[in-house]
Design a protein around this motif. Structure first.
Motif, PDB file in Angstrom:
ATOM      1  N   ASP A 139      -4.804  -3.482  18.095  1.00 27.37           N
ATOM      2  CA  ASP A 139      -5.931  -4.093  19.090  1.00 27.37           C
ATOM      3  C   ASP A 139      -6.815  -3.536  19.396  1.00 27.37           C
ATOM      4  O   ASP A 139      -7.834  -3.960  19.930  1.00 27.37           O
ATOM      5  N   HIS A 191      -8.688 -11.237  15.580  1.00 27.84           N
ATOM      6  CA  HIS A 191      -7.687 -11.454  16.175  1.00 27.84           C
ATOM      7  C   HIS A 191      -7.038 -12.763  16.111  1.00 27.84           C
ATOM      8  O   HIS A 191      -6.489 -13.449  17.071  1.00 27.84           O
ATOM      9  N   THR A 238     -13.765  -6.699   8.258  1.00 28.46           N
ATOM     10  CA  THR A 238     -12.780  -5.462   9.077  1.00 28.46           C
ATOM     11  C   THR A 238     -12.693  -4.345   8.165  1.00 28.46           C
ATOM     12  O   THR A 238     -13.003  -3.147   8.429  1.00 28.46           O
ATOM     13  N   HIS A 287      -6.562  -5.098  11.016  1.00 25.48           N
ATOM     14  CA  HIS A 287      -5.854  -6.186  12.107  1.00 25.48           C
ATOM     15  C   HIS A 287      -6.738  -7.451  12.313  1.00 25.48           C
ATOM     16  O   HIS A 287      -6.611  -8.055  13.294  1.00 25.48           O
ATOM     17  N   THR A 288      -7.655  -7.768  11.263  1.00 27.17           N
ATOM     18  CA  THR A 288      -8.592  -8.713  11.241  1.00 27.17           C
ATOM     19  C   THR A 288      -9.884  -8.499  12.252  1.00 27.17           C
ATOM     20  O   THR A 288      -9.797  -7.419  13.035  1.00 27.17           O
ATOM     21  N   CYS A 323      -9.206  -4.268  15.387  1.00 31.40           N
ATOM     22  CA  CYS A 323      -9.739  -5.334  14.955  1.00 31.40           C
ATOM     23  C   CYS A 323     -11.205  -4.819  14.972  1.00 31.40           C
ATOM     24  O   CYS A 323     -11.812  -4.060  15.552  1.00 31.40           O
ATOM     25  N   PRO A 332      -2.350 -10.482  12.846  1.00 24.86           N
ATOM     26  CA  PRO A 332      -2.318 -10.894  14.347  1.00 24.86           C
ATOM     27  C   PRO A 332      -0.890 -11.446  14.612  1.00 24.86           C
ATOM     28  O   PRO A 332      -0.656 -12.453  13.962  1.00 24.86           O
TER      29      PRO A 332
END
Length: 278
Positions: free
Chosen positions: A99, A153, A171, A149-150, A125, A189
């Motif tokens: 995150d 999220h 990303t 992690h995209t 992220c 996520p």
């Protein structure tokens, strides 16, 4: 997504995800045996023994169809489930942080890792990475692995295939610009995986990595509780999930300072995986 909104959304989505059930046995680099993880020797050995934590309630059962992983030359295989453990010689473990990066907490985590000469994985992220490119450059300089992690999220299982690709590809692009190379690993996520995520991850050159031990630090359970969860779940091949962004992560920072030297004293080797598993 604004960094302090991640925790609020995570709590809101949790109730809906619980109904989907916890994840079943996943394809892994080092296949889990189902046995209770060994506790580390050393200073933590005298702590009260507890049963290992159950799998995260928000980790979804992958919906991926049947058949063996499909392979394409030059790409990782299309997995049917995320990898949960790592292989390695002896008492190897991996610390992972999700995150971020967050300028309030990530530098302190990097400082602790540097003090003990330990490498970790950071699943970032894209929106946070765009605001903190210097932290990704520092991760590269200090030998850490950065994963995808995209961008914002989201719950991938609620998105179209095109939206998932956009989240992941944007990303990848920002990681390449700030870190110096494209990511080889991704993490969904909320642990919400589906067929499209596995297929697109493979197309973008990434392997899916989940976790073995969840600290649940995003619930702010207290520094001592986080420390106990890591030490109680420590075992060869374990992947530990913590967070360096998405809310107030001061407990995560303090916990790392306590459990990291204890794990090292107990003979654990904290490392990062190869670019792709065999």
């Amino acid at each position: 997504m604004q960094k302090d909104q991640l925790l609020t959304r995570r709590r809101a989505l949790l109730a809906g995800v619980v109904a989907a059930g916890a994840a079943g046995t996943a394809g892994v680099l080092a296949v889990g045996t189902g046995e209770e993880p060994a506790r580390p020797a050393g200073p933590a050995a005298g702590a009260q023994t507890r049963r290992p934590l159950a799998a995260s309630a928000y980790r979804l059962q992958p919906v991926t169809g049947y058949g063996p992983p499909r392979t394409v030359p030059g790409r990782p295989p299309v997995r049917r489930a995320p990898l949960l453990r790592v292989s390695g010689r002896g008492r190897t473990m991996v610390l992972t942080f999700d995150d971020g990066p967050d300028r309030r907490y990530t530098p302190a985590i990097l400082d602790t890792l540097a003090h003990y000469d330990v490498r970790a994985m950071f699943f970032v992220c894209g929106g946070m990475a765009a605001e903190n490119r210097g932290l990704l450059a520092r991760m590269a300089d200090e030998g850490h692995v950065v994963g995808n992690h995209t961008w914002s999220h989201p719950m991938l299982t609620r998105l179209s295939r095109g939206r998932i690709r956009t989240e992941m590809e944007r990303t990848c692009d920002i990681i390449e610009k700030a870190y110096g190379e494209r990511p080889a690993w991704f993490r969904a996520p909320y642990g919400a995986w589906n067929r499209a995520a596995f297929q697109l991850g493979s197309e973008l050159g990434m392997e899916p990595l989940a976790w073995t031990v969840d600290t649940l630090d995003w619930t702010s359970p207290g520094t001592g509780t986080i420390v106990h969860r890591v030490e109680n779940g420590a075992a060869p091949g374990v992947v530990v999930l913590s967070h360096d962004g998405g809310g107030n992560r001061s407990q995560s920072v303090l916990a790392l300072r306590r459990y990291l030297p204890r794990l090292l004293d107990a003979g654990y080797h904290l490392s990062v995986p190869r670019r792709h598993p065999a």
